[in-house]
Design a protein around this motif. Sequence first.
Motif, PDB file in Angstrom:
ATOM      1  N   ASN A 323      -1.255   5.056  -1.556  1.00  0.00           N
ATOM      2  CA  ASN A 323      -2.611   4.941  -2.100  1.00  0.00           C
ATOM      3  C   ASN A 323      -3.549   4.174  -1.174  1.00  0.00           C
ATOM      4  O   ASN A 323      -4.682   3.883  -1.539  1.00  0.00           O
ATOM      5  CB  ASN A 323      -2.583   4.267  -3.485  1.00  0.00           C
ATOM      6  CG  ASN A 323      -2.030   2.858  -3.429  1.00  0.00           C
ATOM      7  OD1 ASN A 323      -1.662   2.362  -2.372  1.00  0.00           O
ATOM      8  ND2 ASN A 323      -1.959   2.203  -4.580  1.00  0.00           N
ATOM      9  N   ARG A 324      -3.070   3.870   0.043  1.00  0.00           N
ATOM     10  CA  ARG A 324      -3.917   3.172   1.002  1.00  0.00           C
ATOM     11  C   ARG A 324      -4.465   4.107   2.070  1.00  0.00           C
ATOM     12  O   ARG A 324      -5.355   3.724   2.827  1.00  0.00           O
ATOM     13  CB  ARG A 324      -3.133   2.034   1.678  1.00  0.00           C
ATOM     14  CG  ARG A 324      -2.830   0.860   0.744  1.00  0.00           C
ATOM     15  CD  ARG A 324      -2.152  -0.269   1.501  1.00  0.00           C
ATOM     16  NE  ARG A 324      -2.097  -1.488   0.705  1.00  0.00           N
ATOM     17  CZ  ARG A 324      -1.041  -1.887   0.017  1.00  0.00           C
ATOM     18  NH1 ARG A 324       0.057  -1.127   0.016  1.00  0.00           N
ATOM     19  NH2 ARG A 324      -1.069  -3.004  -0.668  1.00  0.00           N
ATOM     20  N   LEU A 325      -3.898   5.313   2.167  1.00  0.00           N
ATOM     21  CA  LEU A 325      -4.393   6.289   3.138  1.00  0.00           C
ATOM     22  C   LEU A 325      -5.614   6.999   2.570  1.00  0.00           C
ATOM     23  O   LEU A 325      -5.848   7.007   1.366  1.00  0.00           O
ATOM     24  CB  LEU A 325      -3.293   7.290   3.484  1.00  0.00           C
ATOM     25  CG  LEU A 325      -2.031   6.716   4.146  1.00  0.00           C
ATOM     26  CD1 LEU A 325      -1.036   7.839   4.436  1.00  0.00           C
ATOM     27  CD2 LEU A 325      -2.382   5.982   5.425  1.00  0.00           C
ATOM     28  N   GLU A 326      -6.375   7.602   3.453  1.00  0.00           N
ATOM     29  CA  GLU A 326      -7.572   8.327   3.029  1.00  0.00           C
ATOM     30  C   GLU A 326      -7.525   9.751   3.576  1.00  0.00           C
ATOM     31  O   GLU A 326      -7.625   9.954   4.787  1.00  0.00           O
ATOM     32  CB  GLU A 326      -8.830   7.602   3.538  1.00  0.00           C
ATOM     33  CG  GLU A 326     -10.116   8.063   2.878  1.00  0.00           C
ATOM     34  CD  GLU A 326     -10.118   7.895   1.366  1.00  0.00           C
ATOM     35  OE1 GLU A 326     -10.398   8.912   0.686  1.00  0.00           O
ATOM     36  OE2 GLU A 326      -9.837   6.792   0.889  1.00  0.00           O
ATOM     37  N   PRO A 327      -7.370  10.785   2.730  1.00  0.00           N
ATOM     38  CA  PRO A 327      -7.217  10.678   1.276  1.00  0.00           C
ATOM     39  C   PRO A 327      -5.828  10.147   0.898  1.00  0.00           C
ATOM     40  O   PRO A 327      -4.900  10.216   1.721  1.00  0.00           O
ATOM     41  CB  PRO A 327      -7.406  12.118   0.801  1.00  0.00           C
ATOM     42  CG  PRO A 327      -6.958  12.954   1.958  1.00  0.00           C
ATOM     43  CD  PRO A 327      -7.363  12.198   3.179  1.00  0.00           C
ATOM     44  N   PRO A 328      -5.670   9.662  -0.339  1.00  0.00           N
ATOM     45  CA  PRO A 328      -4.373   9.130  -0.766  1.00  0.00           C
ATOM     46  C   PRO A 328      -3.284  10.198  -0.739  1.00  0.00           C
ATOM     47  O   PRO A 328      -3.547  11.395  -0.907  1.00  0.00           O
ATOM     48  CB  PRO A 328      -4.643   8.654  -2.201  1.00  0.00           C
ATOM     49  CG  PRO A 328      -6.120   8.466  -2.280  1.00  0.00           C
ATOM     50  CD  PRO A 328      -6.706   9.499  -1.367  1.00  0.00           C
ATOM     51  N   LYS A 375      -7.805  -0.001   3.777  1.00  0.00           N
ATOM     52  CA  LYS A 375      -7.763   1.438   4.048  1.00  0.00           C
ATOM     53  C   LYS A 375      -8.109   1.771   5.493  1.00  0.00           C
ATOM     54  O   LYS A 375      -7.996   2.909   5.907  1.00  0.00           O
ATOM     55  CB  LYS A 375      -8.721   2.173   3.099  1.00  0.00           C
ATOM     56  CG  LYS A 375      -8.240   2.240   1.650  1.00  0.00           C
ATOM     57  CD  LYS A 375      -9.166   3.101   0.804  1.00  0.00           C
ATOM     58  CE  LYS A 375      -8.668   3.227  -0.626  1.00  0.00           C
ATOM     59  NZ  LYS A 375      -7.455   4.031  -0.744  1.00  0.00           N
ATOM     60  N   ASP A 376      -8.545   0.795   6.261  1.00  0.00           N
ATOM     61  CA  ASP A 376      -8.953   1.050   7.648  1.00  0.00           C
ATOM     62  C   ASP A 376      -7.990   0.421   8.633  1.00  0.00           C
ATOM     63  O   ASP A 376      -8.390  -0.225   9.607  1.00  0.00           O
ATOM     64  CB  ASP A 376     -10.378   0.507   7.887  1.00  0.00           C
ATOM     65  CG  ASP A 376     -11.411   1.190   7.006  1.00  0.00           C
ATOM     66  OD1 ASP A 376     -11.291   2.425   6.824  1.00  0.00           O
ATOM     67  OD2 ASP A 376     -12.307   0.498   6.500  1.00  0.00           O
TER      68      ASP A 376
END
Length: 471
Positions: A323-328, A375-376
């Motif tokens: 849930n920390r990646l973008e997109p999750p 997230k970065d």
Amino acid sequence: MATPNSAKILEVSHVAPSTDSPDSAAEFTLPLTFFDAFWFKFAPVERLFFYSLPETKDSFFNSVLPKLKHSLSLTLQYFLPLAGNLTWPEDSPKPIILYIPGDAVSFSVAVSDADFDLLTGNHAFQALASRPLVPVLQVSKTGASIISLQVTVFPNSGFCIGVTAHHAVLDGKSTTMFVKSWAYLCKENPPLLPELTPFYDRTVIKDPFGIDMLYLNMWLGNNTGTSSSDLRNNPILFEFLPFPDVPSDLFRATVELSRFDTDKLWQRVSSSWDRLSFSPKPKLHLSTFVLAFAYMLDCILKATDGDESKRKVYIGFTADFRNRLEPPVPENYFGNCAGIKVNYEEVRENLFNREGDSLTGLVAMISGMVKELGKDIDFKGEAEEYVSKSTSMASIKAYGVGVAGSPRLGVYGTDFGWGRPKKVDIVSIEKSGTISMAESRDGSGGLEVGLTLKKYEMDIFTSLFGKGLGK
């Protein structure tokens, strides 16, 4: 009393995915992502699930064991990679996970006369006592098995399911999803629930910088001029990092932190932090994890003060990045989506130079590490730093303290039809300074934490742990 070599292997068989699914008749491959490649040479993760069941050996073999085997076969049709191997085909630029029809999972059956209550309790006991319950992964020049299972019966007391998983293929969440799926199909008919059905699409893990090869080159010693063929034909390609044998004076114990305990730690740290005079003073991330890890580490550092092998201590922990990646990434993603966060400052020296008490200093250190997990994240920069510093840390014989498991995995909800586990242990923490974490087995919202220390250090730790909580 539980003693080493107290389990007798009665049977070693192999369980293949059920042929009820047409998928099991087709080859299945998965590439390694950079999350997988990081763990390529790490020792396997070894878990033990203990269940109370007062049945005789014959009754267990006639009723329980067939059900476990049948439901395992049903489960493997959803988890085909687990029956396969980690290998490196000639036509592949890097190692892959490969399932070929006919592949199966090693399944051992044993009987033990060890003290079931001792093994499932919290009091310290010889770490070697758990070793006979742990299955072994098969490693050869051409590949490594991905998972291995062992069921050990303790007549008239209960049984234990040992799970050994290759860390380059499975993180804690994926391993737990598999075991929970197996437990579900031991009680219910297929299909699996959506949240237990593995998601295999590797394209959700983006790696435009080739971080996977950065880690693989580190593990495989790929220097300039080394060809892929040379690496592929390395006879120790799939062997794990060497660890010393478990000494006879190493003991294993479990401690519990209730909600009341962590509330008390929160108040103690908050008060200490408010009294410190320096500025700017960052806001602390006082989660249960941060407080528990810091308190355990504080007690361990004090208990091992004077132990030359633990003089230089570094800390780190894994974090789930789904849930920390973008997109999750979907929660049911199969594979590794756990990265490691390391503090490269030597802990004892760093604490000595900090204002305030040691516990507050450790909380501040771990809090800062957790707050960096946004997230970065610069995964490439983190990888390059790890590769550059891991060699130097190994050369000075640093003692690393990390965390295996998580209360979020909910391991005590793994019910095969005979009730919740009496105990879940991560045996592999004995190979390093890692501690293990899980939710309290009584469902009270607390934590249970496992650790291994030399006997005299464990005695000191136990005293410090209790006194620090006013017990």
